[in-house]
Design a protein around this motif. Structure first.
Motif, short mmCIF file in Angstrom:
data_model
loop_
_atom_site.label_atom_id
_atom_site.label_comp_id
_atom_site.label_asym_id
_atom_site.label_seq_id
_atom_site.Cartn_x
_atom_site.Cartn_y
_atom_site.Cartn_z
N ARG A 94 0.94 -1.17 0.03
CA ARG A 94 0.00 -0.10 -0.05
C ARG A 94 0.76 1.07 0.12
N ILE A 95 2.19 1.13 -0.02
CA ILE A 95 3.08 2.40 0.16
C ILE A 95 3.78 2.90 -0.92
N ARG B 293 4.30 5.00 4.48
CA ARG B 293 5.57 4.46 5.11
C ARG B 293 4.87 4.03 6.45
N PHE B 294 5.90 3.19 7.03
CA PHE B 294 5.58 2.76 8.32
C PHE B 294 6.78 2.62 9.08
N LYS B 295 6.59 2.50 10.41
CA LYS B 295 7.67 2.37 11.37
C LYS B 295 7.14 1.20 12.61
N ILE B 296 7.78 0.11 12.73
CA ILE B 296 7.34 -0.82 13.51
C ILE B 296 8.55 -1.50 14.37
N PHE C 96 1.45 3.66 11.01
CA PHE C 96 1.38 3.32 9.50
C PHE C 96 0.70 4.57 8.96
N TYR C 97 1.20 5.05 7.84
CA TYR C 97 0.76 6.24 7.14
C TYR C 97 0.72 5.94 5.78
N THR C 98 -0.27 6.78 5.05
CA THR C 98 -0.45 6.57 3.56
C THR C 98 -0.80 8.03 3.00
N ARG C 99 -0.64 8.14 1.93
CA ARG C 99 -0.86 9.49 1.16
C ARG C 99 -2.23 9.72 0.96
N GLN C 100 -2.61 10.87 1.61
CA GLN C 100 -3.96 11.35 1.63
C GLN C 100 -4.11 12.90 1.49
N GLU C 101 -5.22 13.30 0.97
CA GLU C 101 -5.43 14.66 0.64
C GLU C 101 -4.98 15.61 1.86
N SER C 102 -4.11 16.37 1.54
CA SER C 102 -3.49 17.28 2.65
C SER C 102 -4.58 18.01 3.56
N SER D 277 -0.52 14.47 1.62
CA SER D 277 0.22 14.32 2.86
C SER D 277 0.40 13.15 3.22
N LEU D 278 1.23 12.60 3.97
CA LEU D 278 1.30 11.45 4.71
C LEU D 278 0.51 11.58 6.22
N LEU D 279 -0.42 10.66 5.92
CA LEU D 279 -1.50 10.95 7.51
C LEU D 279 -1.60 9.52 7.90
#
Length: 348
Positions: free
Chosen positions: A155-156, A270-273, A280-286, A294-296
């Motif tokens: 998904r990234i 992106r994600f950090k684990i 967990f972040y995905t591209r979304q309308e800023s 932005s990544l939200l």
């Protein structure tokens, strides 16, 4: 219909073999003994340890089992389906080969698979000769949160960067400890390298392959101990893979805490684990700029309350013996991690 129970023995009744199962802060089960005991399809029949006090402590908890002070005595009197080897790294080869010669249906081997690739290849030769399958306890491969992260990779977008770091107070590498493995690059670094390779494995990944996914190592930075320059306290190594050309492994032996984390950055998220980390972040309308993205935080992601890292490993063993599933962490995947660690040692 009642399904068959598999018999099991535990070689090594120390921390990972047994006593971490009493740590109230850890997700339980947190040791081989507790995970095996908790599985209804497994019957523990014996424990083995050269430390008599530890062995008797184990026996007081696992009632009705035999207590064996050495592996020769253990396999002379028992023929288990499963042998778990959870001894210190310096005894892995000896104990694992003894277990393989007894020809159990499955060997569960604590990580790292061996002190070095030479011993690892000896172990692989023995396992192939006796046709004994080996499941390696690189526990994060079985953890539901890391499995979730692997699924999130799709998904990234295209993977741009992977940053993985291990922080502790134990020196990263000390050549004087080669015979014991008492340095963090091997002891905990094996987890870091293995989970990075797990995340980068493609769907058609060949589990029997011993070829590492991380290639072309380059030392980016290194910090040596001031009093003993042969000891490495910090190191950063850059790698490439088929999926990503920017992979950074950071090892600290100067931190006053223990930390473990992996960050994967893609073109659309992106994600950090890591230990206590789930982002967990995905591209979304800023929400900040019109016409931008932005990544939200991705609110659709559900973090599991329990990861099942140890119980899932044991269940994989049962499913494998039932003929229902392949092993998710093999001797070959363990050797792939060990090979990368050996590459790092060679350039420090």
């Amino acid at each position: 219909m009642r399904r068959k129970k598999y018999t099991a023995v535990v070689v090594g009744t120390g921390r990972i073999g047994f006593t971490l199962g009493f740590d109230r802060k850890r997700e339980q089960p947190a040791s081989h003994t507790m995970a095996l005991k908790a599985n209804r399809r497994i019957k523990l029949i014996a424990g083995c340890d050269t430390d008599r006090a530890r062995l008797e402590h184990w026996g007081n908890y696992v009632h009705g089992t035999a207590l064996c002070p050495d592996v020769a005595n253990l396999f002379a009197s028992h023929n288990p389906d499963i042998v778990t080897v959870a001894v210190n790294e310096s005894y892995h080869l000896q104990c694992a080969v003894n277990a393989i010669n007894a020809k159990p249906r499955l060997l569960i081997l604590e990580k790292p698979v061996a002190l070095n690739m030479k011993e690892g290849r000896e172990l692989l030769f023995a396992a192939k000769t006796k046709q004994v399958p080996v499941l390696v306890n690189h526990e994060r491969r079985f953890a539901d949160d890391y499995i979730l992260a692997k699924k999130f990779m799709s998904r990234i977008g295209k993977i741009q960067t992977v940053n993985a770091r291990l922080d502790s107070g134990l020196y990263v590498y000390n050549p004087e400890k080669e015979s014991s493995g008492e340095y963090s690059l091997l002891h905990d670094g094996t987890h870091l390298v293995d989970i990075v390779q797990f995340l980068l494995e493609k769907d058609d990944f060949e589990p029997e392959s011993e070829t590492p996914l991380l290639v072309t190592p380059k030392l980016s930075a290194v910090y040596y101990d001031r009093e003993n320059p042969s000891i490495v306290r910090n190191a950063t190594v850059h790698y490439k893979s088929e999926l990503c050309n920017d992979i950074n492994l950071f090892f600290s032996g100067r931190s006053r805490y223990f930390g473990f984390e992996v960050e994967v950055i893609g073109t659309e998220g992106r994600f950090k684990i890591g230990n206590g980390i789930h982002e967990f972040y995905t591209r979304q309308e800023s929400k900040l700029y019109s016409g931008f993205y932005s990544l939200l935080p991705d609110k659709s992601v559900r973090i599991p309350k329990k990861t099942g890292y140890f119980s899932n490993m044991v269940q994989n063993a049962v499913d494998f013996l039932d003929g229902k599933a392949p092993l998710k962490s093999t001797l070959q995947t363990g050797l792939r991690a060990l090979s990368v660690l050996e590459d790092i040692k060679n350039i420090l």
